[in-house]
Write a protein that holds these residues in place. Structure first.
Motif, PDB file in Angstrom:
ATOM      1  N   ASP A 192       0.844  -1.196   0.000  1.00 31.44           N
ATOM      2  CA  ASP A 192       0.000   0.000   0.000  1.00 31.44           C
ATOM      3  C   ASP A 192       0.878   1.243   0.000  1.00 31.44           C
ATOM      4  N   GLY A 193       0.353   2.332  -0.540  1.00 27.94           N
ATOM      5  CA  GLY A 193       1.088   3.588  -0.539  1.00 27.94           C
ATOM      6  C   GLY A 193       0.150   4.735  -0.869  1.00 27.94           C
ATOM      7  N   GLU A 194       0.649   5.952  -0.694  1.00 28.32           N
ATOM      8  CA  GLU A 194      -0.179   7.118  -0.972  1.00 28.32           C
ATOM      9  C   GLU A 194       0.671   8.365  -1.077  1.00 28.32           C
ATOM     10  N   ASN A 195       0.048   9.414  -1.609  1.00 31.71           N
ATOM     11  CA  ASN A 195       0.599  10.760  -1.542  1.00 31.71           C
ATOM     12  C   ASN A 195      -0.583  11.717  -1.378  1.00 31.71           C
ATOM     13  N   ARG A 233      -2.349  13.157  -3.537  1.00 32.69           N
ATOM     14  CA  ARG A 233      -3.333  13.107  -4.612  1.00 32.69           C
ATOM     15  C   ARG A 233      -4.109  11.797  -4.675  1.00 32.69           C
ATOM     16  N   LEU A 234      -3.490  10.707  -4.248  1.00 30.53           N
ATOM     17  CA  LEU A 234      -4.107   9.400  -4.426  1.00 30.53           C
ATOM     18  C   LEU A 234      -3.530   8.420  -3.420  1.00 30.53           C
ATOM     19  N   ARG A 235      -4.168   7.273  -3.336  1.00 33.07           N
ATOM     20  CA  ARG A 235      -3.607   6.165  -2.586  1.00 33.07           C
ATOM     21  C   ARG A 235      -3.804   4.900  -3.402  1.00 33.07           C
ATOM     22  N   TYR A 236      -2.937   3.911  -3.154  1.00 29.71           N
ATOM     23  CA  TYR A 236      -3.008   2.690  -3.958  1.00 29.71           C
ATOM     24  C   TYR A 236      -2.771   1.469  -3.081  1.00 29.71           C
ATOM     25  N   GLY A 237      -3.251   0.353  -3.583  1.00 29.78           N
ATOM     26  CA  GLY A 237      -2.946  -0.946  -3.007  1.00 29.78           C
ATOM     27  C   GLY A 237      -2.744  -1.919  -4.140  1.00 29.78           C
ATOM     28  N   LEU A 238      -1.935  -2.930  -3.916  1.00 26.32           N
ATOM     29  CA  LEU A 238      -1.698  -3.929  -4.954  1.00 26.32           C
ATOM     30  C   LEU A 238      -1.497  -5.290  -4.313  1.00 26.32           C
ATOM     31  N   SER A 239      -1.693  -6.319  -5.117  1.00 24.47           N
ATOM     32  CA  SER A 239      -1.426  -7.675  -4.659  1.00 24.47           C
ATOM     33  C   SER A 239      -1.172  -8.568  -5.865  1.00 24.47           C
ATOM     34  N   SER A 240      -0.295  -9.547  -5.676  1.00 22.96           N
ATOM     35  CA  SER A 240      -0.003 -10.511  -6.740  1.00 22.96           C
ATOM     36  C   SER A 240       0.099 -11.900  -6.130  1.00 22.96           C
ATOM     37  N   LEU A 284      -6.533  -0.837   0.702  1.00 25.36           N
ATOM     38  CA  LEU A 284      -6.727  -1.197  -0.697  1.00 25.36           C
ATOM     39  C   LEU A 284      -6.060  -2.515  -1.068  1.00 25.36           C
ATOM     40  N   SER A 285      -4.914  -2.823  -0.461  1.00 21.08           N
ATOM     41  CA  SER A 285      -4.262  -4.094  -0.784  1.00 21.08           C
ATOM     42  C   SER A 285      -5.118  -5.276  -0.349  1.00 21.08           C
ATOM     43  N   VAL A 286      -5.863  -5.119   0.736  1.00 22.16           N
ATOM     44  CA  VAL A 286      -6.756  -6.186   1.190  1.00 22.16           C
ATOM     45  C   VAL A 286      -7.890  -6.386   0.193  1.00 22.16           C
ATOM     46  N   ASP A 318      -4.457 -18.875 -13.679  1.00 25.17           N
ATOM     47  CA  ASP A 318      -3.313 -18.091 -14.131  1.00 25.17           C
ATOM     48  C   ASP A 318      -2.692 -17.330 -12.957  1.00 25.17           C
ATOM     49  N   ASN A 319      -1.472 -16.799 -13.177  1.00 25.63           N
ATOM     50  CA  ASN A 319      -0.919 -15.812 -12.254  1.00 25.63           C
ATOM     51  C   ASN A 319      -1.872 -14.625 -12.195  1.00 25.63           C
ATOM     52  N   MET A 320      -1.917 -13.955 -11.064  1.00 26.61           N
ATOM     53  CA  MET A 320      -2.819 -12.812 -10.918  1.00 26.61           C
ATOM     54  C   MET A 320      -2.093 -11.639 -10.273  1.00 26.61           C
ATOM     55  N   THR A 321      -2.246 -10.473 -10.877  1.00 22.47           N
ATOM     56  CA  THR A 321      -1.698  -9.235 -10.324  1.00 22.47           C
ATOM     57  C   THR A 321      -2.701  -8.117 -10.544  1.00 22.47           C
ATOM     58  N   MET A 322      -2.889  -7.299  -9.523  1.00 17.89           N
ATOM     59  CA  MET A 322      -3.857  -6.211  -9.614  1.00 17.89           C
ATOM     60  C   MET A 322      -3.370  -5.005  -8.815  1.00 17.89           C
ATOM     61  N   ILE A 323      -3.524  -3.819  -9.402  1.00 20.00           N
ATOM     62  CA  ILE A 323      -3.237  -2.561  -8.724  1.00 20.00           C
ATOM     63  C   ILE A 323      -4.522  -1.748  -8.684  1.00 20.00           C
ATOM     64  N   LEU A 324      -4.875  -1.263  -7.506  1.00 23.01           N
ATOM     65  CA  LEU A 324      -6.067  -0.442  -7.312  1.00 23.01           C
ATOM     66  C   LEU A 324      -5.626   0.955  -6.880  1.00 23.01           C
ATOM     67  N   VAL A 325      -5.988   1.955  -7.660  1.00 27.23           N
ATOM     68  CA  VAL A 325      -5.619   3.343  -7.384  1.00 27.23           C
ATOM     69  C   VAL A 325      -6.885   4.133  -7.102  1.00 27.23           C
TER      70      VAL A 325
END
Length: 367
Positions: free
Chosen positions: A16-19, A21-28, A297-299, A320-327
């Motif tokens: 997870d991260g942010e600034n 303007r936005l925040r994001y979460g990701l998981s793979s 968001l990563s959850v 398949d492999n799975m990767t997702m980024i949520l902004v």
């Protein structure tokens, strides 16, 4: 066991991260596949006003995806067009630059280091023996193809990767895509496509493939690759009489430049392991429902991966492999009118196409 494991690897890499303007979460997650070939990049502060996010889905190996995750955003940032605020041109050039950088001695060595343990050791050994005195200085990255060594004639990797990236600066969103990873935005709960899956049966792809001397068999380029655009895959880029964007398979991305508005809620970047299981609108609906009770968001991304994971390999989807980024956008980016108050013609006018072949679009999900 073939390409699948007897039991899936459900351990996840999440972040997870942010600034301001936005925040994001990701998981793979590797899932049922015998190897993990996805990679990603999440840089909320590419510079003081710009954020960069990318998903890379490798095929035939992991090294091209990892190479892109390591270097593609760097090439965007250092390009002259980027310095002139032309982000679309800079990211398009960065896609092509990946193929160029993976050639020659330095390209071979870097791919070896990013590969498995044996290749990594070999690559490091070759690097110690054959590196010029300038070594691996970052300011020499564009000179890789000119380094002398036993692999100076290396033409590039036979494996490849999709690339789908989103660059956000103020109210401007730039999407670049080659392959079938995908970017979708939720605007007042409605899923909108921001990328196009580059499959060989699309008319514009088929035309280029045939003109370049290739063929399509069983929905695959030359009976092998089920993508019409990708970074890497050097075997499909050997026609010396054609430019890079006219090869059987090209790294040339579609570029969409979209003006964000206050109705934009969040952005999703994901590989086809997600889209094979959920439509654009289904994913948006699932995320919106999860956000009612989950703030991290990563959850939310992890729950999507678990939702898509198949119970067995019998069906194929969800294996398949799975990767997702949520902004998620922290606040409205402008005080202008909403999408509901605009005609479709005005909405389309917001989108600037940088692609000479496929064009850009912001389409509602129809599935």
């Amino acid at each position: 066991m073939g390409i699948y494991l007897s039991t899936p690897k459900t351990e996840k890499f999440s972040e997870d991260g942010e600034n301001s303007r936005l925040r994001y979460g990701l998981s793979s997650m590797q899932g049922w596949r015998s190897t993990m070939e996805d990679a990603h990049a999440a840089i909320p502060d590419l510079d003081a006003s710009t954020s960069f996010f990318g998903v890379y889905d490798g095929h035939g190996g992991k090294v091209v995806a990892k190479f892109c995750a390591k270097y593609l955003h760097q090439q965007v940032l250092r390009d002259e067009a980027y310095l002139a605020s032309d982000i679309g041109t800079s990211v398009q050039k960065a896609f092509f630059r990946m193929d160029e950088m993976m050639r020659g001695q330095r390209g071979w060595r870097e791919l070896a280091v990013l590969g498995d343990k044996i290749d990594k050791f070999t690559g490091m050994l070759e690097g110690l023996i054959w590196s010029p005195r300038s070594g691996d200085r970052k300011d020499q990255v564009d000179d890789w193809s000119f380094e002398e060594g036993p692999h100076s004639d290396f033409s590039g990797p036979t494996s490849g990767s999709t690339a789908c990236v989103a660059i956000i600066r103020d109210n401007q969103l730039v999407i670049a895509n080659a392959g079938d990873s995908r970017c979708v935005i939720s605007r007042k709960g409605q899923a909108h496509n921001l990328s196009r899956d580059h499959k060989p049966d699309l008319e514009v792809e088929r035309e280029r493939i045939l003109k370049a001397g290739g063929f399509i068999q069983a929905g695959r380029v030359n009976g092998s690759l089920n993508l019409a655009r990708a970074i890497g895959d050097v075997e499909f880029k050997q026609n010396k009489f054609l430019p890079a964007d006219k090869q059987i398979v090209t790294a040339n991305p579609d570029i969409n430049v979209v003006e964000l508005c206050g109705d934009d809620e969040f952005l999703v970047l994901a590989c086809d392991g997600i889209w094979d299981c959920l439509s654009n609108q289904q994913l948006v609906d699932f995320i919106r429902d999860q956000l009612k009770s989950e703030n991290k968001l990563s959850v939310v991304c992890e729950k999507v991966l678990d939702r898509c994971l198949a119970p067995s390999t019998a069906v194929g989807l969800g294996c398949d492999n799975m990767t997702m980024i949520l902004v998620q956008f922290k606040k409205p980016t402008q005080s202008g009118t909403s999408v509901d108050e605009q005609s479709s013609a005005k909405e389309v006018a917001k989108i600037e196409s940088k692609s000479t072949e496929s064009g850009s679009y912001l389409g509602k999900d129809s599935s």
